[in-house]
Design a protein around this motif. Structure first.
Motif, PDB file in Angstrom:
ATOM      1  N   THR A 156     -11.182   5.203 -10.714  1.00  0.00           N
ATOM      2  CA  THR A 156     -10.634   5.660  -9.433  1.00  0.00           C
ATOM      3  C   THR A 156     -10.052   4.496  -8.647  1.00  0.00           C
ATOM      4  OG1 THR A 156     -12.217   7.491  -9.358  1.00  0.00           O
ATOM      5  CG2 THR A 156     -11.151   6.857  -7.285  1.00  0.00           C
ATOM      6  N   ARG A 157     -10.739   3.376  -8.633  1.00  0.00           N
ATOM      7  CA  ARG A 157     -10.222   2.194  -7.929  1.00  0.00           C
ATOM      8  C   ARG A 157      -8.974   1.639  -8.623  1.00  0.00           C
ATOM      9  NH1 ARG A 157     -15.806   1.321  -7.400  1.00  0.00           N
ATOM     10  NH2 ARG A 157     -15.855  -0.078  -9.207  1.00  0.00           N
ATOM     11  N   VAL A 158      -8.943   1.747  -9.962  1.00  0.00           N
ATOM     12  CA  VAL A 158      -7.749   1.335 -10.686  1.00  0.00           C
ATOM     13  C   VAL A 158      -6.564   2.192 -10.273  1.00  0.00           C
ATOM     14  CG1 VAL A 158      -6.663   1.318 -12.963  1.00  0.00           C
ATOM     15  CG2 VAL A 158      -8.923   0.325 -12.662  1.00  0.00           C
ATOM     16  N   ARG A 159      -6.776   3.500 -10.196  1.00  0.00           N
ATOM     17  CA  ARG A 159      -5.695   4.401  -9.810  1.00  0.00           C
ATOM     18  C   ARG A 159      -5.233   4.130  -8.387  1.00  0.00           C
ATOM     19  NH1 ARG A 159      -5.324   8.818 -13.374  1.00  0.00           N
ATOM     20  NH2 ARG A 159      -3.555   9.428 -12.075  1.00  0.00           N
ATOM     21  N   GLU A 160      -6.161   3.775  -7.509  1.00  0.00           N
ATOM     22  CA  GLU A 160      -5.781   3.452  -6.133  1.00  0.00           C
ATOM     23  C   GLU A 160      -4.878   2.221  -6.093  1.00  0.00           C
ATOM     24  OE1 GLU A 160      -9.484   2.992  -4.157  1.00  0.00           O
ATOM     25  OE2 GLU A 160      -9.853   5.154  -3.924  1.00  0.00           O
ATOM     26  N   ARG A 161      -5.202   1.236  -6.897  1.00  0.00           N
ATOM     27  CA  ARG A 161      -4.360   0.037  -6.946  1.00  0.00           C
ATOM     28  C   ARG A 161      -3.003   0.343  -7.564  1.00  0.00           C
ATOM     29  NH1 ARG A 161      -7.888  -5.347  -6.975  1.00  0.00           N
ATOM     30  NH2 ARG A 161      -9.795  -4.504  -6.063  1.00  0.00           N
ATOM     31  N   GLY A 162      -2.968   1.247  -8.529  1.00  0.00           N
ATOM     32  CA  GLY A 162      -1.684   1.645  -9.087  1.00  0.00           C
ATOM     33  C   GLY A 162      -0.838   2.403  -8.075  1.00  0.00           C
ATOM     34  N   THR A 163      -1.484   3.298  -7.303  1.00  0.00           N
ATOM     35  CA  THR A 163      -0.758   4.057  -6.285  1.00  0.00           C
ATOM     36  C   THR A 163      -0.144   3.134  -5.240  1.00  0.00           C
ATOM     37  OG1 THR A 163      -2.277   5.915  -6.622  1.00  0.00           O
ATOM     38  CG2 THR A 163      -0.979   5.913  -4.597  1.00  0.00           C
ATOM     39  N   ARG A 164      -0.782   2.013  -4.983  1.00  0.00           N
ATOM     40  CA  ARG A 164      -0.289   1.057  -4.005  1.00  0.00           C
ATOM     41  C   ARG A 164       1.100   0.537  -4.371  1.00  0.00           C
ATOM     42  NH1 ARG A 164      -4.034  -4.057  -3.559  1.00  0.00           N
ATOM     43  NH2 ARG A 164      -5.465  -2.445  -2.789  1.00  0.00           N
ATOM     44  N   TRP A 165       1.413   0.534  -5.670  1.00  0.00           N
ATOM     45  CA  TRP A 165       2.680  -0.043  -6.131  1.00  0.00           C
ATOM     46  C   TRP A 165       3.688   1.003  -6.575  1.00  0.00           C
ATOM     47  CZ3 TRP A 165       3.308  -4.877  -4.850  1.00  0.00           C
ATOM     48  CH2 TRP A 165       2.173  -5.680  -4.660  1.00  0.00           C
ATOM     49  N   ILE A 166       3.420   2.280  -6.295  1.00  0.00           N
ATOM     50  CA  ILE A 166       4.368   3.336  -6.656  1.00  0.00           C
ATOM     51  C   ILE A 166       5.680   3.160  -5.895  1.00  0.00           C
ATOM     52  CG2 ILE A 166       4.815   5.809  -6.522  1.00  0.00           C
ATOM     53  CD1 ILE A 166       2.999   5.123  -8.786  1.00  0.00           C
ATOM     54  N   GLY A 167       5.579   2.810  -4.610  1.00  0.00           N
ATOM     55  CA  GLY A 167       6.794   2.612  -3.818  1.00  0.00           C
ATOM     56  C   GLY A 167       7.664   1.500  -4.375  1.00  0.00           C
ATOM     57  N   ALA A 168       7.037   0.380  -4.761  1.00  0.00           N
ATOM     58  CA  ALA A 168       7.799  -0.717  -5.355  1.00  0.00           C
ATOM     59  C   ALA A 168       8.412  -0.289  -6.686  1.00  0.00           C
ATOM     60  CB  ALA A 168       6.901  -1.934  -5.542  1.00  0.00           C
ATOM     61  N   ALA A 169       7.671   0.512  -7.458  1.00  0.00           N
ATOM     62  CA  ALA A 169       8.198   0.984  -8.742  1.00  0.00           C
ATOM     63  C   ALA A 169       9.425   1.869  -8.533  1.00  0.00           C
ATOM     64  CB  ALA A 169       7.112   1.748  -9.501  1.00  0.00           C
ATOM     65  N   ARG A 170       9.389   2.723  -7.518  1.00  0.00           N
ATOM     66  CA  ARG A 170      10.544   3.578  -7.240  1.00  0.00           C
ATOM     67  C   ARG A 170      11.738   2.751  -6.772  1.00  0.00           C
ATOM     68  NH1 ARG A 170       6.850   8.153  -4.334  1.00  0.00           N
ATOM     69  NH2 ARG A 170       6.464   9.433  -6.186  1.00  0.00           N
ATOM     70  N   ALA A 171      11.467   1.705  -5.984  1.00  0.00           N
ATOM     71  CA  ALA A 171      12.561   0.826  -5.566  1.00  0.00           C
ATOM     72  C   ALA A 171      13.183   0.125  -6.773  1.00  0.00           C
ATOM     73  CB  ALA A 171      12.052  -0.191  -4.551  1.00  0.00           C
ATOM     74  N   CYS A 172      12.347  -0.304  -7.713  1.00  0.00           N
ATOM     75  CA  CYS A 172      12.869  -0.936  -8.933  1.00  0.00           C
ATOM     76  C   CYS A 172      13.671   0.068  -9.756  1.00  0.00           C
ATOM     77  CB  CYS A 172      11.718  -1.492  -9.765  1.00  0.00           C
ATOM     78  SG  CYS A 172      10.829  -2.864  -9.001  1.00  0.00           S
ATOM     79  N   ARG A 173      13.204   1.309  -9.801  1.00  0.00           N
ATOM     80  CA  ARG A 173      13.952   2.343 -10.534  1.00  0.00           C
ATOM     81  C   ARG A 173      15.326   2.544  -9.924  1.00  0.00           C
ATOM     82  NH1 ARG A 173      15.715   7.364 -10.541  1.00  0.00           N
ATOM     83  NH2 ARG A 173      15.412   8.733 -12.348  1.00  0.00           N
ATOM     84  N   THR A 174      15.400   2.574  -8.598  1.00  0.00           N
ATOM     85  CA  THR A 174      16.691   2.729  -7.930  1.00  0.00           C
ATOM     86  C   THR A 174      17.602   1.541  -8.222  1.00  0.00           C
ATOM     87  OG1 THR A 174      15.651   4.015  -6.165  1.00  0.00           O
ATOM     88  CG2 THR A 174      17.805   3.070  -5.699  1.00  0.00           C
ATOM     89  N   ALA A 175      17.027   0.344  -8.203  1.00  0.00           N
ATOM     90  CA  ALA A 175      17.825  -0.855  -8.456  1.00  0.00           C
ATOM     91  C   ALA A 175      18.349  -0.901  -9.880  1.00  0.00           C
ATOM     92  CB  ALA A 175      16.992  -2.106  -8.164  1.00  0.00           C
TER      93      ALA A 175
END
Length: 291
Positions: free
Chosen positions: A40-59
């Motif tokens: 669960t804590r791993v997933r929370e840390r992954g969720t923290r970087w979803i926004g950055a991942a979407r920005a990278c996808r757009t780029a």
């Protein structure tokens, strides 16, 4: 394609820390509630970087390989955990988050962005610096360009999908007899079609000029023109007329039918005003998306 995504120094430090922590999960002997808490804590840390991942996808939206990878990683990080949670499920979930964080790290690292890496490789092949049957290895290319190896691998996968490169066993070589301009034009046409389907260019609107498209795809104007000609041949876009008023250098775009022109002669105080319309698809012309 948007600009390269960069992280602030504090965010980079946090990303490195999250990667190190996620790499230790699940710990040996973890079971039951303790294992569920770790994941669960791993997933929370992954969720923290979803926004950055979407920005990278757009780029990196112009790269089909990158888009497919980001979609898979983001969906994998957001997938609900199974119940009951087994050790295997915990390992798979932690590995998915770890892969997402590594992808964000590589995409936001220094060096040329993915579009530039792809353009430099394509240009080297087009100019003969990499002749047919030349072997391309990600490691040496990444060291030469000063960027992460994963970024080069994505560019090589794109070129392989376009038919510019081909695999012979484990070796990746420049394909024989490839028409590079045709391949590049098809790639640009496919990406513009995807942008139209996504609503970035609504019906009855004008596409950007060829010079702007060339900057977006980091390529030559001749290649962008070939891509637009292919779109027109497919019926995806219609050519648009341009009306040029050569008075004080004024230029005005007007969508409509092409290949119609008039020269009204002299207007104003002795200034010659030449107005004409023509199909300018091969220069700075613009294409209109059908209604």
């Amino acid at each position: 394609m948007t600009a390269h995504v960069h992280l602030a120094a504090q965010e980079e430090k946090r990303l490195r820390g999250d990667l190190q922590w996620v790499g230790r999960v699940p710990s040996p002997g973890s079971r039951g509630a303790h294992l569920l808490g770790q994941v669960t804590r791993v997933r929370e840390r992954g969720t923290r970087w979803i926004g950055a991942a979407r920005a990278c996808r757009t780029a990196e939206a112009a790269s089909p390989t990158a888009v497919a990878r980001w979609d898979r990683l983001i969906a994998q990080a957001q997938q609900p955990l199974p119940a009951p949670l087994s050790t295997r499920d915990a390992v798979v979930s932690a590995a998915g988050v770890r892969e997402l964080l590594r992808a964000v790290r590589d995409s936001t690292a220094g060096g040329p962005p993915l579009a530039e890496v792809l353009d430099r490789l394509t240009g080297a092949i087009a100019q003969g610096a990499l002749p047919v049957w030349s072997h391309l290895a990600p490691g040496p290319i990444a060291r030469e360009f000063g960027c992460p190896e994963g970024r080069v691998e994505t560019a090589l996968d794109d070129l392989t999908a376009q038919g510019v490169l081909e695999r012979h066993g484990r070796r990746l070589v420049v394909a024989a007899g490839v028409n590079l301009l045709t391949v590049q034009a098809g790639y640009i046409a496919d990406r513009v079609t995807a942008r139209i389907a996504a609503g970035l260019h609504p019906p009855a609107s004008l596409l950007p000029p060829v010079s702007d498209l060339a900057r977006v795809f980091v390529t030559r104007t001749e290649t962008a023109s070939a891509g637009l000609r292919l779109l027109a041949a497919r019926g995806t876009v219609h050519t648009a007329e341009v009306t040029l008023d050569h008075v004080h250098g004024l230029r005005r775009w007007r969508p409509g039918r092409a290949d119609q022109g008039t020269r009204p002669g002299t207007q104003g105080r002795g200034r010659r005003a030449v107005r004409f319309t023509s199909q300018v698809l091969c220069r700075n012309g613009r294409c209109r998306i059908p209604d």
